[in-house]
Design an enzyme around this catalytic site. Structure first.
Site, PDB file in Angstrom:
ATOM      1  N   ASP A   3     -45.582 -53.488 -29.038  1.00  0.00           N
ATOM      2  CA  ASP A   3     -45.826 -52.485 -29.878  1.00  0.00           C
ATOM      3  C   ASP A   3     -44.870 -51.642 -29.860  1.00  0.00           C
ATOM      4  OD1 ASP A   3     -46.278 -51.630 -27.216  1.00  0.00           O
ATOM      5  OD2 ASP A   3     -48.334 -51.618 -27.432  1.00  0.00           O
ATOM      6  N   ASN A  13     -59.361 -47.746 -22.029  1.00  0.00           N
ATOM      7  CA  ASN A  13     -60.597 -48.238 -23.000  1.00  0.00           C
ATOM      8  C   ASN A  13     -60.454 -49.618 -23.214  1.00  0.00           C
ATOM      9  OD1 ASN A  13     -58.403 -48.469 -24.666  1.00  0.00           O
ATOM     10  ND2 ASN A  13     -58.905 -46.738 -26.080  1.00  0.00           N
ATOM     11  N   GLU A  50     -57.054 -50.967 -30.409  1.00  0.00           N
ATOM     12  CA  GLU A  50     -57.915 -49.847 -29.857  1.00  0.00           C
ATOM     13  C   GLU A  50     -59.496 -50.559 -30.110  1.00  0.00           C
ATOM     14  OE1 GLU A  50     -56.860 -47.690 -27.991  1.00  0.00           O
ATOM     15  OE2 GLU A  50     -55.782 -45.948 -28.861  1.00  0.00           O
ATOM     16  N   HIS A 102     -57.725 -51.494 -24.358  1.00  0.00           N
ATOM     17  CA  HIS A 102     -57.127 -51.843 -25.301  1.00  0.00           C
ATOM     18  C   HIS A 102     -56.051 -52.801 -24.667  1.00  0.00           C
ATOM     19  CE1 HIS A 102     -54.262 -48.007 -25.230  1.00  0.00           C
ATOM     20  NE2 HIS A 102     -53.644 -49.134 -24.565  1.00  0.00           N
TER      21      HIS A 102
HETATM   22  C1  GLP Z   1     -49.925 -48.257 -23.613  1.00  0.00           C
HETATM   23  C2  GLP Z   1     -49.575 -49.441 -24.086  1.00  0.00           C
HETATM   24  C3  GLP Z   1     -50.291 -50.554 -23.545  1.00  0.00           C
HETATM   25  C4  GLP Z   1     -50.074 -50.561 -22.014  1.00  0.00           C
HETATM   26  C5  GLP Z   1     -51.103 -49.521 -21.986  1.00  0.00           C
HETATM   27  C6  GLP Z   1     -51.446 -48.927 -20.557  1.00  0.00           C
HETATM   28  O1  GLP Z   1     -51.058 -47.723 -24.641  1.00  0.00           O
HETATM   29  N1  GLP Z   1     -49.491 -49.835 -25.632  1.00  0.00           N
HETATM   30  O2  GLP Z   1     -49.441 -52.103 -24.170  1.00  0.00           O
HETATM   31  O3  GLP Z   1     -51.251 -51.671 -21.653  1.00  0.00           O
HETATM   32  O4  GLP Z   1     -50.479 -48.111 -22.519  1.00  0.00           O
HETATM   33  O5  GLP Z   1     -50.212 -48.523 -19.897  1.00  0.00           O
HETATM   34  P1  GLP Z   1     -50.171 -47.936 -18.484  1.00  0.00           P
HETATM   35  O6  GLP Z   1     -49.692 -49.403 -17.917  1.00  0.00           O
HETATM   36  O7  GLP Z   1     -49.292 -47.095 -18.166  1.00  0.00           O
HETATM   37  O8  GLP Z   1     -51.440 -47.709 -17.557  1.00  0.00           O
END
Ligand code: GLP
Length: 241
Positions: free
Chosen positions: A67, A136, A143, A138
């Site tokens: 992404d 959440n 989402e 995702h």
């Molecule tokens: C973002 C990314 C996700 C990732 C998530 C969790 O929203 N798009 O791919 O898994 O954050 O991030 P973190 O590992 O910093 O908690």
């Protein structure tokens, strides 16, 4: 579905890196699906070490990131282009021409989504997809919703994700409101999926993903239907299982 528990986030990273290294040793031209966020950083640090020590060679590897934010210049320090460059690509011998991150600034967003899915197909599909998980539930930027979206698409970020990702930006207002993300179908098409989760703030999402209903309200719950999915968790993330 397999669940592996570790004491620390460092150990989760080491285990994920060993699995990726084994994949590349078996198939030097592997196609990796890569993730951003804090969670995969220990994995990338270990892969950098393995590359430096000559254990794993990225010269024939191709990568596709999950992404990217929309409307953020590629060179912005919070873009996922910048993240991947700083956390991994600039430290290993991967050919940058073989690394792919979706274009969050494309004028024709639908065309960019179609192009990105097509590029993955043309590369032969993803061998190993690395995932983090949002608070959440995702994955990528898929989402909570009433449906699972199959292909790459444009997402409106939820308030919970904007608040969670605010820590990387100057202010909450600076967090982009939209992103481009691989869809659930594109993720599920990977031959193997490795989801990483560390820290107690992921415990609820992990509990919902693994123990509760398979529902688009918790997008990660669909992963349980994948024939080859591993959840690598530290004790804190597994705390509610
Ligand atoms: C973002 C990314 C996700 C990732 C998530 C969790 O929203 N798009 O791919 O898994 O954050 O991030 P973190 O590992 O910093 O908690």
């Amino acid at each position: 579905m397999q669940i592996h528990l570790f004491d620390t986030s460092q150990q989760v990273g080491q285990a994920a890196a060993m699995l990726i290294a084994a994949q590349i040793l078996q198939k030097p031209d592997s196609v990796l699906g890569l993730a951003t966020g804090s969670t995969p950083i220990p994995t990338y640090q270990e892969l950098i070490r393995l590359n430096r020590d000559g254990v794993v060679d990225f010269s024939r590897v191709t990568s596709f990131n999950l992404d990217e934010y929309c409307g953020l210049p590629v060179e912005h320090e919070c873009s996922y282009h910048s993240f991947m460059h700083e956390q991994l690509f600039s430290h290993i011998n991967i050919d940058l021409a073989h690394t792919h991150v979706p274009d969050g600034n494309a004028v024709d967003q639908q065309a960019e989504c179609a192009r990105y899915d097509m590029a993955i197909n043309q590369a032969g599909g993803i061998d190993v997809q690395i995932l983090g998980i949002g608070r959440n539930g995702h994955i990528g930027f898929n989402e909570p919703s009433d449906t699972f979206v199959y292909g790459c698409h444009i997402v409106n970020l939820t308030q919970s994700t904007i608040a969670a990702n605010r820590r990387f930006f100057e202010s909450e207002d600076a967090v982009p409101r939209q992103a481009i993300s691989l869809g659930i179908g594109s993720i599920m098409n990977a031959r193997q999926i490795i989801l990483l989760a560390t820290g107690s703030d992921k415990a609820d999402a992990i509990h919902r993903a693994i123990r509760q209903d398979i529902t688009p309200r918790t997008q990660a719950s669909i992963l349980r239907t994948h024939p080859n999915v591993l959840f690598l968790l530290d004790k804190a993330a597994a705390g509610l299982l």
